[in-house]
Design a protein around this motif. Sequence first.
Motif, short mmCIF file in Angstrom:
data_model
loop_
_atom_site.label_atom_id
_atom_site.label_comp_id
_atom_site.label_asym_id
_atom_site.label_seq_id
_atom_site.Cartn_x
_atom_site.Cartn_y
_atom_site.Cartn_z
N GLY A 66 58.27 10.29 -10.56
CA GLY A 66 59.19 9.17 -10.40
C GLY A 66 58.58 8.02 -9.65
N THR A 67 57.98 7.11 -10.38
CA THR A 67 57.37 5.94 -9.75
C THR A 67 58.14 4.67 -10.03
OG1 THR A 67 55.96 5.56 -11.68
CG2 THR A 67 55.10 7.02 -9.97
N GLN A 68 59.21 4.75 -10.84
CA GLN A 68 59.96 3.57 -11.24
C GLN A 68 61.42 3.69 -10.83
OE1 GLN A 68 58.63 0.87 -12.69
NE2 GLN A 68 56.57 1.74 -12.80
N LEU A 69 62.02 2.56 -10.49
CA LEU A 69 63.45 2.48 -10.22
C LEU A 69 64.08 1.49 -11.18
CD1 LEU A 69 63.90 2.33 -6.33
CD2 LEU A 69 64.54 4.19 -7.84
N ILE A 70 65.22 1.84 -11.72
CA ILE A 70 65.98 0.88 -12.52
C ILE A 70 67.32 0.67 -11.82
CG2 ILE A 70 64.89 1.25 -14.75
CD1 ILE A 70 67.04 3.22 -15.46
N VAL A 71 67.65 -0.59 -11.61
CA VAL A 71 68.91 -0.94 -10.96
C VAL A 71 69.96 -1.11 -12.06
CG1 VAL A 71 70.13 -2.58 -9.51
CG2 VAL A 71 67.72 -2.05 -9.06
N LEU A 72 71.03 -0.32 -11.98
CA LEU A 72 72.06 -0.29 -13.01
C LEU A 72 73.37 -0.84 -12.45
CD1 LEU A 72 71.36 3.32 -14.33
CD2 LEU A 72 70.49 1.17 -15.27
N ASP A 73 74.12 -1.49 -13.33
CA ASP A 73 75.42 -2.06 -12.96
C ASP A 73 76.48 -1.48 -13.89
OD1 ASP A 73 77.75 -3.88 -13.16
OD2 ASP A 73 76.67 -5.03 -11.65
N ALA A 74 77.48 -0.84 -13.31
CA ALA A 74 78.57 -0.28 -14.10
C ALA A 74 79.89 -0.78 -13.53
CB ALA A 74 78.54 1.24 -14.08
N GLY A 75 80.45 -1.80 -14.15
CA GLY A 75 81.73 -2.33 -13.70
C GLY A 75 81.69 -2.92 -12.31
N GLY A 76 80.59 -3.57 -11.93
CA GLY A 76 80.48 -4.18 -10.62
C GLY A 76 79.90 -3.26 -9.56
N GLN A 77 79.75 -1.98 -9.86
CA GLN A 77 79.15 -1.03 -8.92
C GLN A 77 77.69 -0.82 -9.30
OE1 GLN A 77 81.43 2.56 -8.65
NE2 GLN A 77 83.36 1.49 -8.31
N ARG A 78 76.79 -1.04 -8.35
CA ARG A 78 75.36 -0.94 -8.63
C ARG A 78 74.79 0.34 -8.04
NH1 ARG A 78 72.20 -6.71 -8.53
NH2 ARG A 78 73.61 -7.82 -9.95
N VAL A 79 73.79 0.86 -8.72
CA VAL A 79 73.11 2.07 -8.28
C VAL A 79 71.65 1.97 -8.72
CG1 VAL A 79 73.68 3.33 -10.40
CG2 VAL A 79 73.21 4.60 -8.30
N ALA A 80 70.75 2.57 -7.93
CA ALA A 80 69.33 2.60 -8.26
C ALA A 80 68.98 4.00 -8.77
CB ALA A 80 68.48 2.24 -7.05
N ALA A 81 68.47 4.08 -9.98
CA ALA A 81 68.12 5.37 -10.59
C ALA A 81 66.61 5.52 -10.63
CB ALA A 81 68.71 5.48 -11.98
N LYS A 82 66.10 6.66 -10.13
CA LYS A 82 64.66 6.93 -10.11
C LYS A 82 64.29 7.70 -11.37
CE LYS A 82 61.03 9.15 -7.38
NZ LYS A 82 60.73 10.09 -6.28
N VAL A 83 63.31 7.16 -12.10
CA VAL A 83 62.84 7.79 -13.34
C VAL A 83 61.34 8.00 -13.25
CG1 VAL A 83 64.71 6.73 -14.68
CG2 VAL A 83 62.50 5.58 -14.52
N ASP A 84 60.80 8.83 -14.14
CA ASP A 84 59.37 9.10 -14.12
C ASP A 84 58.57 7.95 -14.71
OD1 ASP A 84 60.22 11.45 -13.12
OD2 ASP A 84 59.56 12.72 -14.77
N ALA A 85 59.09 7.33 -15.77
CA ALA A 85 58.34 6.25 -16.42
C ALA A 85 59.27 5.43 -17.29
CB ALA A 85 57.18 6.81 -17.25
N LEU A 86 58.88 4.17 -17.50
CA LEU A 86 59.58 3.29 -18.44
C LEU A 86 58.78 3.25 -19.73
CD1 LEU A 86 60.41 0.30 -16.05
CD2 LEU A 86 61.81 2.30 -16.55
N LEU A 87 59.45 3.51 -20.87
CA LEU A 87 58.75 3.62 -22.15
C LEU A 87 58.94 2.41 -23.05
CD1 LEU A 87 59.59 7.36 -22.96
CD2 LEU A 87 57.63 6.41 -21.70
N GLY A 88 59.83 1.50 -22.72
CA GLY A 88 60.04 0.32 -23.55
C GLY A 88 61.47 0.19 -24.02
N GLN A 89 61.73 -0.87 -24.79
CA GLN A 89 63.07 -1.14 -25.30
C GLN A 89 63.09 -1.04 -26.82
OE1 GLN A 89 65.14 -4.62 -23.78
NE2 GLN A 89 63.71 -4.79 -22.06
#
Length: 651
Positions: A589-612
């Motif tokens: 887990g070297t990456q963090l993605i900041v997520l927004d769900a209905g105004g509530q934010r959370v930081a999720a730790k993942v192993d890698a980002l693979l693209g969109q």
Amino acid sequence: MDVARYAELFRTEVREHLAGIDAALVALADGQNDGAVDELFRATHTIKGMAGAMGYSSVEQMAHATETLLSAVRETEAPADSTLLALLYEATDALAQHVDDAVDGHDTRVVSLPLLERLASVADSLDGGRAARTTATWRVPIEEFSTAVQSDVRADEHGEQQDQGALNESDSVMESDRAPNAATARLVAVTLAPDAPLKSVRAQIVLARLEQLGTVQGTEPSVQSLTDAFDGVFTVAIASAHPDSALESAVRGAGDVQRVVVRAPEVRRAVRDVLRHVRIDLKRIDALLDLIGELVISRDRMLRLAEGTGDRQVMVAAQDMSRLVSALQEEILQARMVPVGQVFDRFPRLVRDLARDLGKEIVFTMEGRDITLDRSMLEAIGDPVVHLLRNAIDHGFESPADRAALGKPEAGRLVLRAVRDRAAIVIAVEDDGRGIDRDHILAKAVAEGRADQTLASLTDDALVRMLAMPGFSTATSVTSLSGRGVGIDVVASRVRALGGALDIQTTLGQGTTFLLRLPVTLAIVRALLVQVGERTYAVPTSHVVEAVEFDDVDRHVLDGGEAINMRGEVLPLVRLRERFGDQPSDDAGTQLIVLDAGGQRVAAKVDALLGQQDIVVKQFDGVRGATPLFSGATILGDGRPALIVDVGSLA
């Protein structure tokens, strides 16, 4: 003409007019008489003409009787009191039932004679009996009748609109294949004898005899102008399955008729040039969406293969194909988008009836009716919204006396609102009632063993989970409206199945707002692919705020859990390996993605980002009672499956 193939189209058209009737009745009940009666009359008259064209006699009779009453109301400008409104509501319900019976092949239901008699009696009392002679005021001009009918007839003769079968919105709606027994459009020109006494009465007799052979759609001059002073020359527009000779014989049988000419309406080709819409079976749109979904997957595979070849021409061709597929995808998705008003418009009457039954006064308003939503999503939200409206009226609002004692207006305020929030749609049901007593909910849950006795209070999220428990209810008795503990449970389950989330905002004594956060479409979405452990997951980009290196953020411990500091904002930290049940690892887990769900934010730790990439969403039902971590699944470009993360479950 095979009428059966147009039956469902007829039902769809009529339901649109019935929705307009309901809205007009609600406006009439609220004292907004400007145009309401005219709208009621127009819609009812149109339904009568459509039913006549289809040969549905019971629908035509009920619409005819209702139209008679509305004609009397309009001409006498009678006030819409509670008795008249109740009768119109009853007639509308009966009309809707007859439509369903007719389309389902049961047009043998006997029209309620007591209801027809009451409609006729009230109409007679309003205008002194004149309504019985002028039930069909036939306000549609002959020119419009000719144009609308013949544009379809001529198109059929050239084979250009054989499958369209569109029931036109004009007052006359006809289809003709020139088959035996098909209701075809004719104009009957009548000249009465110069010495005929009481020409207006003779003209009424002619009209009555023609009505027995078909559906009269219009007259020129209008019926109202057929006084004793008119010259005895008039034209009747009729749709009938009888031959011309039968129409002529019926007219001559009225007596004192000098000349009768039966002919087809004039053709105006220009009308076909302005037709901009074609009705298509929804199954065809769904099939197109499935095909474009598979095409998107194939496109992604093609792009991966083209990149591997190193051939520039192959890469350019693959990119061109990708651009065209994306454009086609967008057009198909837009073709499925419809305004939420199509669902919202049936709620004013529901609210009015429930409020009346419960003895409560409610001012109901709707906002954002023009917001568009995927058709499949629109069909699915109807029941959840009904549950929330019923819940608000039954549980949320105090009685008028209690509201007055609390210093509130006796009439409660109920708002149904739709707003767009980035790539999501938020539907809110807001009331200014008593609010939800969290302490009472908690006490009831503890007493039933549904909550820990050490729990001190309920957060909004905990409140939602508690109210959504199957069978949980705070009602002291079971009624026809509530008390069985299925309302919020049904709403939460349905919204979760749609990939959305249910939120509650409530203040005791001030009111409650239920928020349904839904994706605009269930079909194809843009997603960020992430690796967690050995698996690949898809996160909808509509919820992704940013991505950062894990080592570049400040970490803290907050309320026993991990958190990070993002430019002064403290966000909860969620390690997806642990949340998804994988073996935790300090090194991963070297990456963090900041997520927004209905105004509530959370930081999720993942192993890698693979693209969109665009993904085709495949829905599935989660395990009942389990924590909802995923809202669906998809197939990646290389053929591997991937679960779609439910961001609302992480926040």
